[in-house]
Design a protein around this motif. Sequence first.
Motif: not given
Lengths: 649, 129
Positions: A88-89, A93-97, A126-128, A169-170
């Motif tokens: 989940g984390s 992480w990926t969502w924020l990126l 990086l997202c990929a 999240p921060l």
Amino acid sequence: MIALGGWISLVAAAACAVAGLAACARPRGGRRVVPLAAGMAVAVTGAVALLEWALIGGDFSIRYVAATTNRTTPLAFRVAALWGALEGSLLLWTWLLAALTAGVAVRTRAPAPRLWRGTVGVLLGLCAFFLLLLVGPADPFARVPTPPADGTGLNPLLQNHPLMILHPPLLYLGFVGMAVPYAFALASLLAGRDAEDWVVVSRPWTLGAWTALTAGLVLGARWSYDVLGWGGYWAWDPVENAALLPWLTATALVHSAMAQVRRGVLRAWTVVLAAATFWLTLFGTFVTRSGVLASVHAFTQSAIGPALLAGLAAVTVGTLAALAWRVPDVRDAGSVASVASRDALMVFNNALLLAMAATVFVGTVFPLAVDVATGQKVTVGPPFFNRAITPLGLVLLALMGAGTVLRWGRSSPADLRRLARTGGLAAVAASAAAAAGLRAPVAVVAVGAVAFVALAQLDELARGVRALHRGGRPVPAAMAELVLRHRHRYAGYVVHLGMAVVVAGIVGSQAARLEVHRALRVGEVIRVGPYALRVDELRAGTYPDRLVVWAPVSVADGGTALAASRDQAPAAVLRPSQNFYRHARTPVPTPGVRSTWREDLYVVLLGFDPGAQTVVLRVVISPLVSWIWAGGAIMIVGGGLALWPPRRP
Amino acid sequence: MRRARLMLAAAVVVGALVYLVIGGLRGAVVYYITPGELLDRGPDAVGRPLRLGGQVQPGSRSFDPRTLELRFVLTDGRAAVPVLYRGVPPDLFTEGQGAVVEGIYGSDGVFVARSVIVKHSEQYAPPSP
């Protein structure tokens, strides 16, 4: 259904990322980049929404949901369970990126047309990488063959405090945000010398990431103080170090970027710092997520460790190659003219911050290196870090104060006189502290350094306000106008002031900390420092998710007698407790804390015996702890002020 | 000339830093043996002051608040050694976490610890459940 939908969203996002990367690589693919980046962000958002839906609805057929929640988990912690464990984390992480990538794709095209494609390309790459991890070895939607009737629940240490909802999240936002300056720096290296100034375009993103990382670190310290029950806030744990390392280099980056913009110096160095900061965020992720260095925070060792290591290696090799190839072409447009200038202090500040980072890094990886080299098992404890970081930190404070007083380019004799005056006042403050009974030489020096920084910032603010006030403006209006007009500069002073307050809190709480452990009967009165404490009773209560045992402690301070009888009104009643969560073997303490600006009285219930009506308490008195939180808040406000977009002319 | 001065300054700074780090490490590093290595030493290990490091075995921790006696089992996945410590559990002491104890291994197979250091770094994996 949810699981399948979530996985398909992630696959769609990965497809968008790869297609976007390909579009960035083609000379005329620019048109498609923004829609693909946006599509990727939307798809990842969909996956996050679906996992949240499963967590809130308690869909235990999904392994991640069953592992992090159960029927009694309160709603807020079900939501927070998204970042309560590994998969989940990584999704968060990926969502924020992905969101940052889409933001950069939309917002920086106009100001940086030549850098834009390369920057977005690096971010999409990086997202990929992270999306491929998520659809493969770290799939948050993986299912269990036979769904359990109830889940395991979140780690009690995480569920025992509301900051769990904000702190991770921060911290992740801070980590992930450092990818943006890195992407810009790399793109500018590859684009060559006549591209736009990447430092200017990426500035708001860098400052935003720095502010989020600062907030994450401060809130993490607070969480640790409130939950771990030892009365401390920083343990030099590998995972804490992993978050501190990029903060140190990012702080250096913010300063060297200023020197680059103002004086045209440190250009190559700033590129290196952006790369190092990003590398350290990946290193931190690897350390936390791979189980290489276990700690209070390392929730797992897993198959994604090797994948992360491979990613880290690829980034390292690629970046080093780009640096070796292009950095020799990066030429400074100016030079540091004088040692007594802000330019020179930026160089020194960078050297010190890097030295601190190197020290922390060595201490963190030393056990691993020794084991690989000799097979011997070792640990490096907090004494090493404290001893090495303290002198560097004190010199850094001195530079921080001097940097505010001195000017860019060359300082005038008047500036040097002000420097001497501020230094003199700081020396007076240190002597006063020593005269008032402060013994430890380090603490006396620290008081002087903190006073020096605070005085330098306040003097700078006061001088500006006075100038406007002389022009006929009332003081509050002058202050507001000054700060709003030169937001960037004064934001820096506010952050420095906050840092001085934080250091004062750290020094105070270390210098005169008092800790006692005591077994006592209900009704018995003990004296600790200036306080008298009495355990009034031993009580238990059951809640849906836990059993709580608490021991209300009446406190009287400043010599007031606290009788063993119950009729006298105490100054405060603290409620230290132990929480026995279902599925958890060891109880989690919740300390009772009485906090004032002078000191905290911190009481932990270590053990109890209902039959004999006895309890064991840890009582800690630490001076100035609340200054750390106040100073942290000031730093975050300063960071926010710097981020605020400038007024359009 | 300028460059030479710069290099000299850099060398001084790096030297000071290396001194600081090495000097600091010398005092702060704790070497230890694991329960498995203790077992391999057999009777040789009894009665000698030792440092033993491992994971606190889940479910093994017991603390008597009246006598302030803490008992737990340290394991490295290969061997398990019961530990007795007289005092309050130290900061951050939890089951499943790494810890280093200093003390003496008794002939009864119980390690009597003078001090318990909670370990924040642990490079080998805990035994999987």
